[in-house]
Scaffold this active site. Structure first.
Site, PDB file in Angstrom:
ATOM      1  N   HIS A 148      -0.416 -11.390   0.546  1.00 22.52           N
ATOM      2  CA  HIS A 148      -1.549 -10.923   1.370  1.00 22.52           C
ATOM      3  C   HIS A 148      -2.738 -10.448   0.539  1.00 22.52           C
ATOM      4  O   HIS A 148      -3.802 -10.174   1.090  1.00 22.52           O
ATOM      5  CB  HIS A 148      -1.111  -9.770   2.280  1.00 22.52           C
ATOM      6  CG  HIS A 148      -0.016 -10.125   3.245  1.00 22.52           C
ATOM      7  ND1 HIS A 148      -0.131 -11.163   4.144  1.00 22.52           N
ATOM      8  CD2 HIS A 148       1.212  -9.579   3.446  1.00 22.52           C
ATOM      9  CE1 HIS A 148       0.988 -11.237   4.868  1.00 22.52           C
ATOM     10  NE2 HIS A 148       1.820 -10.297   4.451  1.00 22.52           N
ATOM     11  N   GLY A 159      -1.722  -5.443   3.279  1.00 23.17           N
ATOM     12  CA  GLY A 159      -0.303  -5.654   3.613  1.00 23.17           C
ATOM     13  C   GLY A 159       0.658  -5.376   2.475  1.00 23.17           C
ATOM     14  O   GLY A 159       1.535  -6.199   2.194  1.00 23.17           O
ATOM     15  N   ASP A 202       8.054 -16.453   4.349  1.00 18.60           N
ATOM     16  CA  ASP A 202       8.053 -15.035   4.728  1.00 18.60           C
ATOM     17  C   ASP A 202       7.758 -14.936   6.235  1.00 18.60           C
ATOM     18  O   ASP A 202       7.137 -15.831   6.812  1.00 18.60           O
ATOM     19  CB  ASP A 202       6.955 -14.337   3.916  1.00 18.60           C
ATOM     20  CG  ASP A 202       6.911 -12.836   4.097  1.00 18.60           C
ATOM     21  OD1 ASP A 202       7.405 -12.121   3.199  1.00 18.60           O
ATOM     22  OD2 ASP A 202       6.360 -12.362   5.112  1.00 18.60           O
ATOM     23  N   HIS A 204       5.670 -13.188   7.670  1.00 22.30           N
ATOM     24  CA  HIS A 204       4.232 -12.991   7.917  1.00 22.30           C
ATOM     25  C   HIS A 204       3.427 -14.161   7.347  1.00 22.30           C
ATOM     26  O   HIS A 204       3.816 -14.755   6.337  1.00 22.30           O
ATOM     27  CB  HIS A 204       3.765 -11.671   7.292  1.00 22.30           C
ATOM     28  CG  HIS A 204       4.513 -10.478   7.804  1.00 22.30           C
ATOM     29  ND1 HIS A 204       5.662 -10.017   7.189  1.00 22.30           N
ATOM     30  CD2 HIS A 204       4.307  -9.697   8.885  1.00 22.30           C
ATOM     31  CE1 HIS A 204       6.117  -8.975   7.887  1.00 22.30           C
ATOM     32  NE2 HIS A 204       5.315  -8.758   8.911  1.00 22.30           N
ATOM     33  N   ASP A 241      11.971 -11.037   4.986  1.00 23.31           N
ATOM     34  CA  ASP A 241      11.823 -10.412   6.311  1.00 23.31           C
ATOM     35  C   ASP A 241      12.042 -11.392   7.457  1.00 23.31           C
ATOM     36  O   ASP A 241      11.995 -11.008   8.625  1.00 23.31           O
ATOM     37  CB  ASP A 241      10.481  -9.674   6.443  1.00 23.31           C
ATOM     38  CG  ASP A 241       9.314 -10.455   5.879  1.00 23.31           C
ATOM     39  OD1 ASP A 241       9.478 -11.655   5.597  1.00 23.31           O
ATOM     40  OD2 ASP A 241       8.228  -9.860   5.727  1.00 23.31           O
ATOM     41  N   TYR A 246      12.582  -5.754   4.335  1.00 23.65           N
ATOM     42  CA  TYR A 246      12.606  -4.301   4.522  1.00 23.65           C
ATOM     43  C   TYR A 246      13.978  -3.784   4.893  1.00 23.65           C
ATOM     44  O   TYR A 246      14.123  -2.610   5.207  1.00 23.65           O
ATOM     45  CB  TYR A 246      11.512  -3.915   5.547  1.00 23.65           C
ATOM     46  CG  TYR A 246      10.199  -4.527   5.102  1.00 23.65           C
ATOM     47  CD1 TYR A 246       9.484  -3.936   4.067  1.00 23.65           C
ATOM     48  CD2 TYR A 246       9.755  -5.751   5.606  1.00 23.65           C
ATOM     49  CE1 TYR A 246       8.335  -4.531   3.573  1.00 23.65           C
ATOM     50  CE2 TYR A 246       8.608  -6.357   5.115  1.00 23.65           C
ATOM     51  CZ  TYR A 246       7.903  -5.740   4.096  1.00 23.65           C
ATOM     52  OH  TYR A 246       6.778  -6.341   3.588  1.00 23.65           O
TER      53      TYR A 246
HETATM   54 ZN    ZN Z   1       6.383 -10.416   5.294  1.00 18.91          ZN
END
Ligand code: ZN
Length: 365
Positions: A134, A142, A170, A172, A252, A291
Site C-alpha cells: 500500500h 495501510g 493479499d 486487500h 489475510d 493478522y
Molecule cells: Zn491485506
C-alpha cells in the site's frame, strides 16, 4: 530458468518490537516463521540470506525525497508535527511512529531488491517480510511506509526483464503497486482481493494500463479460488507471457483472519504459488498482511516448505505446538484459537459452492 537452490531472505531486525501496542501488526510473525522452520529442520544456513537496508539513494528511486527525509527526521526525533502527520500519514493510529521504524522499513526495501537480484540469477526467492503493497510515493498507507514490491519490480526491470507480472493474493487491493506502474508498459499487475474492503479501489480492470483486478465477494472458498485461478489468472499469464514474476502473498486471505472475510486454506494458496513457480521464471515471493499469528506462521512456514521441497508431517512436533500455543493475539479470543492451528501445518481444504458472481468474474477477466 530457476534451477539454482531456493533462497530465504530475512533479517534479525524483525525480532525487534514494532508498531507499538493496540496495532493489528503488534503480533509475532516473521520471527515465528523462522523459529518454526528451525524446529522442523527446514531452513539451513545455505538457504538463508541476510538482507541489507536500502540506502536513501535507492529509496528515492520511487519515493519522494521530501517524504524520505520527513520519515528519517521523525524516526530520529520521535516526533511528528501536525502538518507532517497529515501530509505523510505517519504518526497516526494506522501508521504509527515507533523506534527503529526507518531502519525496519528500509530493510524491507533492501530485502526486496536483493530478492529480485537473486531471482534473475535463477533462484526462487522467498522474502516474507516484504509485501508492503500500500506504500505510496510520498506517504505511508495501510501499515506500509515504503513499497518494497515496487522495488522488487524496478530491480527486475534494471536487470533487463521487460514483461514483469505482479500477482497480489493479499485480501486487500495492491493499490500502491498498481498505481506505481499504470504508465509503465513493461509491468502488469493483477490483484485478487475482497470487494468492498479498504482501500476500496481495485473494483475494475484497466487492460490498457496493464492493471487487472478481481474483487471477490466475502466468503470466497477454495473451490472458488481454484476456479478463478484456473480461469482468470493462468489464462492471463498465457496471454501476457511475462519474463518475471513478483508475488504478494499476504496471509489475510486465509480463513480465521480477523481483518477480512476470505475463507481460504493455506493449501489452495501453496498450490497456486507452486503452479506459478512451475512456469520457470525468475520469481520473488513476498508476504504482506496477515493478522492471525497462527495462520500467518503456518502459511509462510509451509510456503517455504513447499518451495524447498520438504515432506510435511501429519502433526507438528511437540516443541512447535508448544511454541504456537504460547503465541498471543489481541484480536482473537482464546476460545476461537483452533486446535488445528497449533498441531498441524496444512489446513484441511475449505471447498464450497461456486457462486455465479465468482464464475462471471473469472469469465470477464
Ligand atoms: Zn491485506
Amino acid at each position: 530458468m530457476p534451477n539454482a537452490a531456493p533462497l530465504y531472505i530475512g533479517s534479525e531486525i524483525y525480532r525487534q518490537p514494532a508498531f507499538g501496542t493496540n496495532h493489528p501488526l503488534n503480533i509475532v510473525r516473521h520471527a515465528a516463521v523462522i523459529d518454526l522452520l528451525q524446529m522442523l529442520g527446514w531452513l539451513n544456513e545455505n538457504s538463508f540470506r541476510e538482507s541489507q537496508p536500502a540506502s536513501v539513494d535507492q529509496l528515492v528511486e520511487f519515493h519522494s525525497r521530501t517524504y524520505v527525509r520527513a520519515l528519517q527526521y521523525a524516526n530520529a526525533t520521535g516526533l511528528v508535527d501536525k502538518e507532517a502527520r497529515e501530509r505523510y500519514q505517519v504518526g497516526t493510529f494506522e501508521n504509527p511512529l515507533f523506534p527503529g521504524l526507518f531502519e525496519r522499513a528500509s530493510m524491507t526495501v533492501g530485502g526486496s531488491i536483493l530478492s529480485a537480484e537473486l531471482a534473475v540469477k535463477g533462484h526462487v526467492v522467498f522474502h516474507p517480510t516484504g509485501g508492503t503493497h500500500h506504500g505510496k510515493v510520498d506517504r505511508a498507507s495501510g501499515f506500509c511506509y515504503f513499497n518494497d514490491p515496487v522495488f522488487a519490480i524496478l530491480t527486475m526491470l534494471k536487470e533487463g526483464r521487460d514483461r514483469v507480472l505482479y500477482i497480489d493474493l493479499d485480501a486487500h487491493h495492491g493499490d500502491g503497486v498498481e498505481e506505481a506502474f499504470l504508465d509503465e508498459p513493461r509491468v502488469s499487475t493483477l490483484s485478487i482481493h475482497e470487494a468492498e474492503r479498504w482501500p476500496f479501489s481495485g473494483t475494475t480492470s484497466r487492460p490498457d494500463a496493464g492493471a487487472w483486478n478481481l474483487a471477490v465477494a466475502p466468503g470466497i472458498n477454495d473451490t472458488e479460488f481454484e476456479f478463478l485461478f484456473d480461469h482468470a489468472v493462468l489464462p492471463l499469464l498465457d496471454r501476457l507471457q511475462p519474463d518475471a514474476l513478483v508475488l504478494c502473498c499476504g496471509a489475510d486471505c486465509l480463513a480465521g483472519d480477523p481483518l477480512s472475510k476470505m475463507e481460504l486454506s493455506n493449501v489452495v494458496l501453496w498450490d497456486a504459488v507452486d503452479s506459478l513457480i512451475a512456469r520457470q521464471l525468475p520469481t520473488v515471493i513476498l508476504g504482506g498482511g496477515g493478522y492471525n499469528p497462527w495462520t500467518v506462521t503456518r502459511y509462510w512456514a509451509g510456503m517455504w516448505g513447499r518451495i524447498s521441497g520438504q515432506a510435511f508431517p501429519e502433526r507438528l512436533p511437540a516443541d512447535a505446538t508448544d511454541y504456537l500455543r504460547n503465541m498471543e493475539c489481541d484480536l482473537i479470543d482464546d476460545e476461537d484459537v483452533e486446535e488445528a492451528w497449533l498441531t498441524t501445518m496444512a489446513d484441511t481444504p475449505y471447498p464450497g459452492p461456486l457462486r455465479d458472481e465468482i464464475r462471471s468474474l473469472a469469465i470477464a477477466a
